[in-house]
Design an enzyme around this catalytic site. Sequence first.
Site, PDB file in Angstrom:
ATOM      1  N   ASP A   5       0.968  -1.221   0.083  1.00 20.22           N
ATOM      2  CA  ASP A   5      -0.026   0.028   0.061  1.00 20.22           C
ATOM      3  C   ASP A   5       0.980   1.195   0.064  1.00 20.22           C
ATOM      4  O   ASP A   5       1.506   1.428   1.158  1.00 20.22           O
ATOM      5  CB  ASP A   5      -0.906   0.099   1.192  1.00 20.22           C
ATOM      6  CG  ASP A   5      -1.993   1.070   1.175  1.00 20.22           C
ATOM      7  OD1 ASP A   5      -1.953   1.594   0.273  1.00 20.22           O
ATOM      8  OD2 ASP A   5      -2.704   1.375   2.201  1.00 20.22           O
TER       9      ASP A   5
ATOM     10  N   ASP B 143      -1.868   6.320  -6.764  1.00 21.95           N
ATOM     11  CA  ASP B 143      -2.026   5.332  -5.200  1.00 21.95           C
ATOM     12  C   ASP B 143      -2.405   4.064  -5.765  1.00 21.95           C
ATOM     13  O   ASP B 143      -3.089   3.659  -6.651  1.00 21.95           O
ATOM     14  CB  ASP B 143      -3.531   5.811  -4.593  1.00 21.95           C
ATOM     15  CG  ASP B 143      -3.922   5.337  -3.357  1.00 21.95           C
ATOM     16  OD1 ASP B 143      -2.815   4.621  -2.758  1.00 21.95           O
ATOM     17  OD2 ASP B 143      -4.875   5.195  -2.960  1.00 21.95           O
TER      18      ASP B 143
END
Length: 449
Positions: free
Chosen positions: A144, A333
């Site tokens: 992440d 992202d």
Amino acid sequence: MASVSRLLLLLLCSYYHALIASAGGEQSYKILAASSQKPQVVCSQPRVSPPSSSGGATVPLNHRQGPCAPVPSQEKPTLAEMLRRDQHRADYVQRKFSNKHRASGFQSSEVTVPTNLGSALDTLEYVITVGIGSPAVTQTVLIDTGSDVSWVHCDGSSPFDPTKSTTYAPFSCGAAACAQLGAEGNGCSNSQCQYVVMYGDGSNTTGTYGSDTLALTGSEKVSGFQFGCSQAEAGFGDKTDGLMGLGGDTESLVSQTAATYGKAFTYCLPPTSGSAGFLTLGAPSSTSGFATTGMLRSEQVPTFYGALLQGINVGGKPVDVSPSVFSAASVVDSGTIITRLPPTAYSALSSAFKDGMKQYPTAPSTSILDTCFDFDGQDNVTIPSVALVFDGGAVVDLDANGIILGSCLAFTATDDDGTTGIIGNVQQRTLEVLYDVGQSVLGFRPNAC
């Protein structure tokens, strides 16, 4: 009759090639295999282009719910559920930049940050397998770019038991590593540093913050890797062993290995859940194969990496949108699925894309996706190409699987033109995405996996 048939065939072929070339060249349209939009049951392991990084450490990267994952997740949400969760993630990211500042203000000190909340965990889709401890215990962890603190399960029933590792050491409450946790610190227990991460979807993890040896490959090891040993948690329902934070703040793997790998990494997200990609720590020896643009950072939101869009091309032609529409910048992202664009830009993209899809009936919206088509009975679908144009002229041509999700255009709109956008992971598929934090460069290399 045979000559008539040949004539018809020639006319059809001429029409097809005219259609493909009509928007400005043979690359103006792409062919999407309808099967790529369905759940994959076999790991195809297609050819992976060698990572461009030299001297780095490369590990395989897989979709957590696909057959290439070491232990595929048993949870397979519907597309509507996945998009609902994705909206929670996007809302969280955008709240961090909620003052609607312009690109020059991406470093603004006025940003308010809910630092005790991590991004929604259940949107994360990609995993790597590493070893932790001595002897090393295999761990399959989510990656992440929107998280900094890494952690693994240590609840007694999980594979990693810190008491059996000869190199594990918990931090004391007064240690510098404990103090740098800030809002993610949770005080002391038995004189040992405690961490806590609460995610936007309600899941949470807390336990002891310590260090151990991290084995990225058989030869590439990180001594004294700092991570959380999760002893109490809620909301985790799948088979992953934890999370690897690739954000830009002090606690992340990227920051911890800066002395070795130069605070840079790349990854390639595979085109489907049944194929493989990679994660590499270290910068490429050359960026000649990359389309590069400047990396934007925020002092108050140091986790995230930003970039400035300038335009969008559809079918080889720019859509009619002023670069000023993108002035709020975008977060790149790995954990957000769908790309969010300013409404003005999304409307122009949607309209241009529909113009190139007139051969297919439209279909009802699917959750947040409202540019949808009926592909029933189609083995292959011809779709207009879509390219993102970044500051400095970097043109990133998206893979066909980076344009369509299910049967819909994989983009949606932000609340208004002043809201920070997001470049989601669907659009990143098959690209080697470079995050060179040390040089403040983002890059995209096509056809890498």
